[in-house]
Write an enzyme that holds these catalytic residues in place. Structure first.
Site, mmCIF file in Angstrom:
data_model
loop_
_atom_site.group_PDB
_atom_site.id
_atom_site.type_symbol
_atom_site.label_atom_id
_atom_site.label_comp_id
_atom_site.label_asym_id
_atom_site.label_seq_id
_atom_site.Cartn_x
_atom_site.Cartn_y
_atom_site.Cartn_z
ATOM 1 N N ASP A 115 -3.946 9.985 -3.702
ATOM 2 C CA ASP A 115 -4.913 10.431 -3.337
ATOM 3 C C ASP A 115 -6.035 9.191 -2.422
ATOM 4 O O ASP A 115 -5.518 8.080 -2.560
ATOM 5 C CB ASP A 115 -6.153 10.430 -3.751
ATOM 6 C CG ASP A 115 -5.434 12.017 -4.668
ATOM 7 O OD1 ASP A 115 -4.335 11.702 -5.311
ATOM 8 O OD2 ASP A 115 -6.637 13.096 -5.548
ATOM 9 N N HIS A 156 -3.169 13.609 -8.009
ATOM 10 C CA HIS A 156 -4.222 14.688 -8.721
ATOM 11 C C HIS A 156 -4.758 13.604 -9.744
ATOM 12 O O HIS A 156 -5.834 14.257 -9.645
ATOM 13 C CB HIS A 156 -3.297 15.079 -9.166
ATOM 14 C CG HIS A 156 -3.854 16.656 -9.685
ATOM 15 N ND1 HIS A 156 -5.239 17.030 -8.763
ATOM 16 C CD2 HIS A 156 -3.354 17.471 -10.421
ATOM 17 C CE1 HIS A 156 -5.988 18.863 -9.150
ATOM 18 N NE2 HIS A 156 -5.021 18.119 -9.996
ATOM 19 N N HIS A 193 1.990 16.601 -5.040
ATOM 20 C CA HIS A 193 0.428 16.394 -5.234
ATOM 21 C C HIS A 193 0.358 17.094 -6.877
ATOM 22 O O HIS A 193 -0.515 15.564 -7.488
ATOM 23 C CB HIS A 193 -0.916 17.161 -4.683
ATOM 24 C CG HIS A 193 -2.225 16.284 -4.869
ATOM 25 N ND1 HIS A 193 -2.235 15.530 -4.714
ATOM 26 C CD2 HIS A 193 -3.036 17.522 -6.167
ATOM 27 C CE1 HIS A 193 -3.661 15.500 -4.977
ATOM 28 N NE2 HIS A 193 -4.156 16.194 -5.358
ATOM 29 N N ARG A 223 -8.174 21.004 -16.971
ATOM 30 C CA ARG A 223 -8.401 21.605 -15.570
ATOM 31 C C ARG A 223 -9.113 22.795 -15.385
ATOM 32 O O ARG A 223 -10.554 23.239 -14.445
ATOM 33 C CB ARG A 223 -8.245 21.112 -14.024
ATOM 34 C CG ARG A 223 -7.603 19.568 -13.869
ATOM 35 C CD ARG A 223 -6.956 19.395 -12.499
ATOM 36 N NE ARG A 223 -6.001 17.998 -12.810
ATOM 37 C CZ ARG A 223 -6.515 17.033 -12.135
ATOM 38 N NH1 ARG A 223 -7.653 17.163 -11.466
ATOM 39 N NH2 ARG A 223 -6.287 15.783 -12.058
ATOM 40 N N ASN A 231 -4.891 20.016 -3.669
ATOM 41 C CA ASN A 231 -6.225 20.595 -3.801
ATOM 42 C C ASN A 231 -7.559 20.663 -3.382
ATOM 43 O O ASN A 231 -7.900 21.802 -4.092
ATOM 44 C CB ASN A 231 -6.288 20.284 -5.447
ATOM 45 C CG ASN A 231 -6.410 19.461 -6.717
ATOM 46 O OD1 ASN A 231 -6.434 18.278 -5.995
ATOM 47 N ND2 ASN A 231 -8.485 19.958 -7.055
ATOM 48 N N HIS A 232 -7.417 19.529 -2.828
ATOM 49 C CA HIS A 232 -9.254 19.306 -1.813
ATOM 50 C C HIS A 232 -8.849 19.991 -0.471
ATOM 51 O O HIS A 232 -9.470 19.664 -0.055
ATOM 52 C CB HIS A 232 -9.763 17.593 -2.357
ATOM 53 C CG HIS A 232 -10.327 17.548 -4.043
ATOM 54 N ND1 HIS A 232 -11.161 18.262 -3.445
ATOM 55 C CD2 HIS A 232 -9.961 17.922 -4.712
ATOM 56 C CE1 HIS A 232 -12.314 17.780 -4.843
ATOM 57 N NE2 HIS A 232 -11.213 17.355 -5.741
ATOM 58 N N ASP A 274 -5.989 15.439 -1.698
ATOM 59 C CA ASP A 274 -6.677 14.686 -1.578
ATOM 60 C C ASP A 274 -6.957 13.996 -0.035
ATOM 61 O O ASP A 274 -7.165 12.473 -0.654
ATOM 62 C CB ASP A 274 -6.737 14.327 -3.064
ATOM 63 C CG ASP A 274 -6.730 15.738 -3.630
ATOM 64 O OD1 ASP A 274 -6.688 16.903 -3.077
ATOM 65 O OD2 ASP A 274 -7.438 15.485 -5.077
ATOM 66 N N HIS A 283 -9.530 10.671 -0.748
ATOM 67 C CA HIS A 283 -10.444 10.545 -0.749
ATOM 68 C C HIS A 283 -11.882 10.097 -0.499
ATOM 69 O O HIS A 283 -13.106 9.711 -0.886
ATOM 70 C CB HIS A 283 -11.024 10.349 -2.868
ATOM 71 C CG HIS A 283 -11.076 11.740 -3.661
ATOM 72 N ND1 HIS A 283 -10.857 13.430 -3.527
ATOM 73 C CD2 HIS A 283 -9.969 11.843 -4.648
ATOM 74 C CE1 HIS A 283 -10.234 13.758 -3.948
ATOM 75 N NE2 HIS A 283 -9.777 13.466 -5.292
ATOM 76 N N ASP A 285 -13.223 14.469 0.870
ATOM 77 C CA ASP A 285 -14.446 15.023 -0.316
ATOM 78 C C ASP A 285 -14.403 13.919 -1.093
ATOM 79 O O ASP A 285 -13.826 13.441 -1.341
ATOM 80 C CB ASP A 285 -13.529 16.239 -1.614
ATOM 81 C CG ASP A 285 -13.824 17.564 -0.747
ATOM 82 O OD1 ASP A 285 -14.737 17.239 0.319
ATOM 83 O OD2 ASP A 285 -12.819 18.192 -1.259
ATOM 84 N N ARG A 286 -15.451 13.719 -1.939
ATOM 85 C CA ARG A 286 -16.212 12.574 -2.452
ATOM 86 C C ARG A 286 -16.476 11.165 -2.025
ATOM 87 O O ARG A 286 -17.399 11.354 -1.776
ATOM 88 C CB ARG A 286 -15.405 12.498 -4.274
ATOM 89 C CG ARG A 286 -15.070 13.705 -5.021
ATOM 90 C CD ARG A 286 -14.730 13.065 -6.174
ATOM 91 N NE ARG A 286 -14.475 14.234 -6.854
ATOM 92 C CZ ARG A 286 -15.438 14.773 -7.839
ATOM 93 N NH1 ARG A 286 -16.394 13.529 -7.905
ATOM 94 N NH2 ARG A 286 -14.880 15.447 -8.619
#
Length: 480
Positions: free
Chosen positions: A225, A410, A335, A383, A286-287, A254, A227, A257-258
């Site tokens: 990730d 992840h 992922h 999750r 997943n993002h 990923d 991110h 995001d964030r």
């Protein structure tokens, strides 16, 4: 349940210690201590509500949902319980359920301006989704890619940023792009759209599972990730070299995001994909999905730096990202993780129809969302999406498919990586000091084609401009 006064007193003392860990953003320690408080006194809604909040911070949305519901069960007037549960529902893209909880808060606190604002915002999302579903007919729906006319986009005379050469990405373009982004500059929207159209066309021609051949003496790098942590991405290239035909990379989902430099990350990665299509690889995380992007900042960032139309185009591109990579027929990289169904073979993965938003169950969902667990068997996911799989599941999957081990991402890990399941399941996470709060190292994996042995390189976070993580995230996630 009857609880002694001594147990009640002990539970309160432990809760206060848990709160201190939470304030220090030591969320795992806080969760452990809230759990101890609950063992001493399971009748207090606040303990579950606080643990739910800590689970939200660690992205354990399923556990957060369960705890929030338990808090509400114990005390229907506990307003924070509804907030926590709404946050969990929102994080899982369950906006209708979140709206019910926001409604409960507004009824309990009719003069609470924040509660009313969140209720109205969530209501808008629910109505928008209903409207989009009503008008969406897949056969006739026109894509953003098909509706774009790049010829009408003019490049202003004062634009001095990177320029595609005859419409193509070159190494010089990539170096200029990196420098421009590093200095806080921006890629012209015409070139940005051109790159998105070209990379979509490239991904569309690729299978769901990519076979990668690594020559015996060649190095291959797998990153987890990112991110939106652009300056940490550049640090990877500083440590390990820029991507090239002799320095291939796989980025394992990923990307966005964030972190608040997601636009810079994704265009840099897409640029290298276009430049080295057979030596630079990207897996969907997943993002890379519309719901996550709406909540965790990427959609807001694209709208702020470009336009809503470009945000929609990103959604179309992400739908075509490959889901997993098979390295030298020996190592599978995805992922999330493995599957609730037994006897899954690689051919099943090749057959997945990936051109869609991630479903809530099935192979595609689990590739993007699942996590390993230390105990044997399959468990519901912490999750709330995907599953948790044990070492026996990994061992059986590897044996059936004649693989050495799996690599997945992840999950934040203190050292940037973790080796579990008797060395057969490796997690790699490449965003150090995740969200500027977690204090974790980042890591990437290198290997050569000869022995496929994983080597781990760890590193700390580097400074970045003063833009906080989640700067573009939905205000609905502000649940303090």
């Amino acid at each position: 349940m009857s609880v002694t006064d001594d147990s009640k007193k002990k539970a309160e003392e432990i809760k206060e210690k848990a709160n201190e860990h939470f304030k220090k953003q030591e969320f795992d320690k806080a969760i452990d201590m809230y759990s101890q408080a609950i063992e001493h006194n399971p009748n207090v809604a606040v303990y579950y509500g606080n643990r739910s909040f800590a689970y939200l911070k660690t992205e354990c949305f399923g556990y957060a949902l369960t705890d929030a519901s338990k808090a509400i069960e114990l005390d229907e007037s506990y307003v924070k319980g509804y907030y926590r549960r709404a946050a969990a529902y929102m994080s899982l893209g369950k906006f209708k359920q979140a709206l019910k909880d926001f409604n409960a808060v507004t009824l309990a606190r009719p003069n609470d301006r924040d509660a009313k604002t969140k209720f109205l915002e969530c209501s808008k999302i629910v109505k928008r989704i209903a409207f989009e579903n009503a008008i969406s007919v897949e056969e006739t729906k026109k894509s953003v890619a098909d509706s774009l006319n790049l010829e009408t986009m003019t490049i202003e005379d004062d634009y001095s940023g990177p320029k595609l050469e005859d419409g193509k990405v070159t190494l010089e373009f990539m170096k200029s792009l990196i420098d421009t982004f590093r200095e806080g500059g921006k890629l012209h929207r015409k070139y940005a759209y051109q790159m998105l159209l070209d990379v979509k066309d490239l991904f569309q021609k690729m299978p769901t599972m990519i076979d990668v051949t690594i020559p015996k003496e060649n190095k291959f790098t797998v990153c987890g990730d990112i991110h939106g942590q652009y300056y940490d991405l550049l640090n990877i290239f500083e440590l390990n070299g820029l991507p090239s035909e002799t320095n291939p990379y796989l980025f394992n989902g990923d990307f966005v995001d964030r972190g608040s430099f997601s636009v810079e990350c994704i265009f840099t990665l897409f640029g290298f994909k276009l430049l080295f299509p057979n030596h630079f690889f990207m897996s969907r995380g997943n993002h890379e999905s519309q719901t996550m992007n709406q909540m965790y900042g990427f959609e807001g960032e694209v709208k702020a730096k470009y336009s809503p139309q470009m945000s929609d185009l990103f959604t179309e591109v992400y739908n075509w990202l490959p889901l997993c990579h098979l390295l030298n027929n020996r190592v599978l990289v995805m992922h999330g993780g493995l599957f609730s169904e037994p006897n899954v073979v690689l051919e099943d993965l090749r057959k997945i129809d990936r051109n869609r938003q991630p479903p809530e169950k099935g192979l595609m969902c689990e590739l993007l969302w699942s996590d390993p667990q230390p105990q044997p068997g399959i468990s519901p996911s912490k999750r709330g999406v995907g599953v948790q799989f044990g070492p026996d599941v990994t061992k059986k999957f590897l044996a059936k498919n004649k693989l050495d081990y799996v690599i997945r991402s992840h999950e934040v890990k203190a050292d940037g990586y973790e080796v579990t399941h008797d060395g057969k399941c490796i997690t790699v996470f490449s965003a150090p000091n995740y969200c500027d709060t977690m204090g974790n190292k980042g890591a990437f994996i290198t290997m050569n084609g000869k022995d496929m042995k994983p080597n781990f390189v760890t590193y700390s976070a580097v400074p970045h401009p003063n833009v906080k993580p989640m700067a573009y995230a939905s205000s609905l996630l502000a649940f303090m």
